[in-house]
Design a protein around this motif. Structure first.
Motif, PDB file in Angstrom:
ATOM      1  N   GLY A  87      20.293  -7.466   2.946  1.00 42.01           N
ATOM      2  CA  GLY A  87      19.712  -8.371   3.937  1.00 42.01           C
ATOM      3  C   GLY A  87      18.282  -8.024   4.305  1.00 42.01           C
ATOM      4  N   LEU A  88      17.602  -7.285   3.437  1.00 45.52           N
ATOM      5  CA  LEU A  88      16.209  -6.917   3.683  1.00 45.52           C
ATOM      6  C   LEU A  88      15.276  -7.974   3.120  1.00 45.52           C
ATOM      7  CD1 LEU A  88      16.447  -3.176   2.569  1.00 45.52           C
ATOM      8  CD2 LEU A  88      16.272  -4.031   4.916  1.00 45.52           C
ATOM      9  N   PRO A  89      14.056  -8.054   3.651  1.00 42.45           N
ATOM     10  CA  PRO A  89      13.081  -8.951   3.032  1.00 42.45           C
ATOM     11  C   PRO A  89      12.875  -8.508   1.575  1.00 42.45           C
ATOM     12  CG  PRO A  89      12.205  -7.991   5.062  1.00 42.45           C
ATOM     13  CD  PRO A  89      13.503  -7.317   4.779  1.00 42.45           C
ATOM     14  N   LEU A  90      12.731  -9.449   0.662  1.00 49.17           N
ATOM     15  CA  LEU A  90      12.588  -9.092  -0.742  1.00 49.17           C
ATOM     16  C   LEU A  90      11.308  -8.323  -1.010  1.00 49.17           C
ATOM     17  CD1 LEU A  90      13.927 -12.280  -2.536  1.00 49.17           C
ATOM     18  CD2 LEU A  90      15.143 -10.174  -1.902  1.00 49.17           C
ATOM     19  N   THR A  91      10.237  -8.684  -0.319  1.00 48.23           N
ATOM     20  CA  THR A  91       8.956  -8.013  -0.512  1.00 48.23           C
ATOM     21  C   THR A  91       8.331  -7.728   0.848  1.00 48.23           C
ATOM     22  OG1 THR A  91       7.735 -10.100  -0.656  1.00 48.23           O
ATOM     23  CG2 THR A  91       8.538  -9.166  -2.729  1.00 48.23           C
ATOM     24  N   ILE A  92       7.325  -6.877   0.840  1.00 46.46           N
ATOM     25  CA  ILE A  92       6.562  -6.604   2.050  1.00 46.46           C
ATOM     26  C   ILE A  92       5.120  -7.019   1.809  1.00 46.46           C
ATOM     27  CG2 ILE A  92       8.053  -4.705   2.774  1.00 46.46           C
ATOM     28  CD1 ILE A  92       5.839  -2.786   1.743  1.00 46.46           C
ATOM     29  N   GLU A  93       4.378  -7.194   2.877  1.00 48.71           N
ATOM     30  CA  GLU A  93       2.965  -7.534   2.744  1.00 48.71           C
ATOM     31  C   GLU A  93       2.198  -6.317   2.256  1.00 48.71           C
ATOM     32  OE1 GLU A  93      -0.797  -8.900   5.471  1.00 48.71           O
ATOM     33  OE2 GLU A  93       1.220  -9.409   6.160  1.00 48.71           O
ATOM     34  N   SER A  94       1.292  -6.546   1.358  1.00 50.68           N
ATOM     35  CA  SER A  94       0.486  -5.463   0.809  1.00 50.68           C
ATOM     36  C   SER A  94      -0.913  -5.991   0.530  1.00 50.68           C
ATOM     37  CB  SER A  94       1.126  -4.950  -0.484  1.00 50.68           C
ATOM     38  OG  SER A  94       0.331  -3.973  -1.088  1.00 50.68           O
ATOM     39  N   ARG A  95      -1.900  -5.139   0.734  1.00 45.84           N
ATOM     40  CA  ARG A  95      -3.283  -5.480   0.409  1.00 45.84           C
ATOM     41  C   ARG A  95      -3.877  -4.336  -0.386  1.00 45.84           C
ATOM     42  NH1 ARG A  95      -6.923  -6.336   5.170  1.00 45.84           N
ATOM     43  NH2 ARG A  95      -5.923  -4.451   5.906  1.00 45.84           N
ATOM     44  N   GLN A  96      -4.732  -4.663  -1.301  1.00 46.96           N
ATOM     45  CA  GLN A  96      -5.448  -3.621  -2.040  1.00 46.96           C
ATOM     46  C   GLN A  96      -6.864  -3.569  -1.494  1.00 46.96           C
ATOM     47  OE1 GLN A  96      -5.245  -3.850  -6.279  1.00 46.96           O
ATOM     48  NE2 GLN A  96      -6.816  -2.309  -6.546  1.00 46.96           N
ATOM     49  N   ILE A  97      -7.243  -2.394  -1.016  1.00 50.26           N
ATOM     50  CA  ILE A  97      -8.584  -2.211  -0.504  1.00 50.26           C
ATOM     51  C   ILE A  97      -9.145  -0.936  -1.111  1.00 50.26           C
ATOM     52  CG2 ILE A  97      -8.189  -3.457   1.644  1.00 50.26           C
ATOM     53  CD1 ILE A  97      -7.845  -0.763   3.027  1.00 50.26           C
ATOM     54  N   GLU A  98     -10.427  -0.817  -1.122  1.00 50.79           N
ATOM     55  CA  GLU A  98     -11.070   0.391  -1.619  1.00 50.79           C
ATOM     56  C   GLU A  98     -11.685   1.140  -0.457  1.00 50.79           C
ATOM     57  OE1 GLU A  98     -13.726  -0.327  -4.874  1.00 50.79           O
ATOM     58  OE2 GLU A  98     -12.221  -1.473  -5.972  1.00 50.79           O
ATOM     59  N   VAL A  99     -11.539   2.447  -0.468  1.00 55.75           N
ATOM     60  CA  VAL A  99     -12.113   3.274   0.585  1.00 55.75           C
ATOM     61  C   VAL A  99     -13.057   4.301  -0.054  1.00 55.75           C
ATOM     62  CG1 VAL A  99     -10.144   3.016   2.147  1.00 55.75           C
ATOM     63  CG2 VAL A  99     -10.166   4.897   0.519  1.00 55.75           C
ATOM     64  N   PRO A 100     -14.133   4.613   0.644  1.00 49.74           N
ATOM     65  CA  PRO A 100     -15.060   5.604   0.081  1.00 49.74           C
ATOM     66  C   PRO A 100     -14.460   7.012   0.168  1.00 49.74           C
ATOM     67  CG  PRO A 100     -15.812   4.880   2.234  1.00 49.74           C
ATOM     68  CD  PRO A 100     -14.622   4.058   1.885  1.00 49.74           C
ATOM     69  N   VAL A 101     -14.670   7.785  -0.871  1.00 46.46           N
ATOM     70  CA  VAL A 101     -14.240   9.180  -0.905  1.00 46.46           C
ATOM     71  C   VAL A 101     -15.416   9.991  -1.372  1.00 46.46           C
ATOM     72  CG1 VAL A 101     -12.672  10.841  -1.950  1.00 46.46           C
ATOM     73  CG2 VAL A 101     -11.850   8.538  -1.422  1.00 46.46           C
ATOM     74  N   TYR A 102     -15.730  11.021  -0.639  1.00 42.98           N
ATOM     75  CA  TYR A 102     -16.875  11.857  -0.976  1.00 42.98           C
ATOM     76  C   TYR A 102     -16.367  13.173  -1.553  1.00 42.98           C
ATOM     77  CZ  TYR A 102     -18.863   8.340   2.016  1.00 42.98           C
ATOM     78  OH  TYR A 102     -19.211   7.147   2.569  1.00 42.98           O
ATOM     79  N   ALA A 103     -16.628  13.371  -2.824  1.00 42.80           N
ATOM     80  CA  ALA A 103     -16.121  14.572  -3.502  1.00 42.80           C
ATOM     81  C   ALA A 103     -17.184  15.640  -3.584  1.00 42.80           C
ATOM     82  CB  ALA A 103     -15.626  14.209  -4.892  1.00 42.80           C
TER      83      ALA A 103
END
Length: 70
Positions: free
Chosen positions: A54-70
């Motif tokens: 009885g769970l929702p088949l899918t969940i909301e998802s977004r693809q975003i990019e975040v800066p990473v400083y290496a």
């Protein structure tokens, strides 16, 4: 139904594929084609389980990019 998946190669040179809108839904394969076939089966099984619980088949998802400083 068309669902998004992500595909990458792991440290052992296997292809790993995940469906980000279905929690915990992932698979793998020695080749890209095998991994994609396997995720289709995994998605169907995950949807069946979520439907039965009885769970929702899918969940909301977004693809975003975040800066990473290496």
């Amino acid at each position: 139904m068309q669902l998004p998946v992500t595909l990458y190669r792991d440290e052992d040179d296997w292809y790993v594929v995940e469906c980000p809108i279905i929690p915990g839904c992932m698979s793998q394969g020695e080749t890209e084609a095998e991994a994609l076939r396997n995720i289709q089966e995994a998605i169907q099984l995950c949807l069946d389980v979520r439907r039965a619980q009885g769970l929702p088949l899918t969940i909301e998802s977004r693809q975003i990019e975040v800066p990473v400083y290496a």
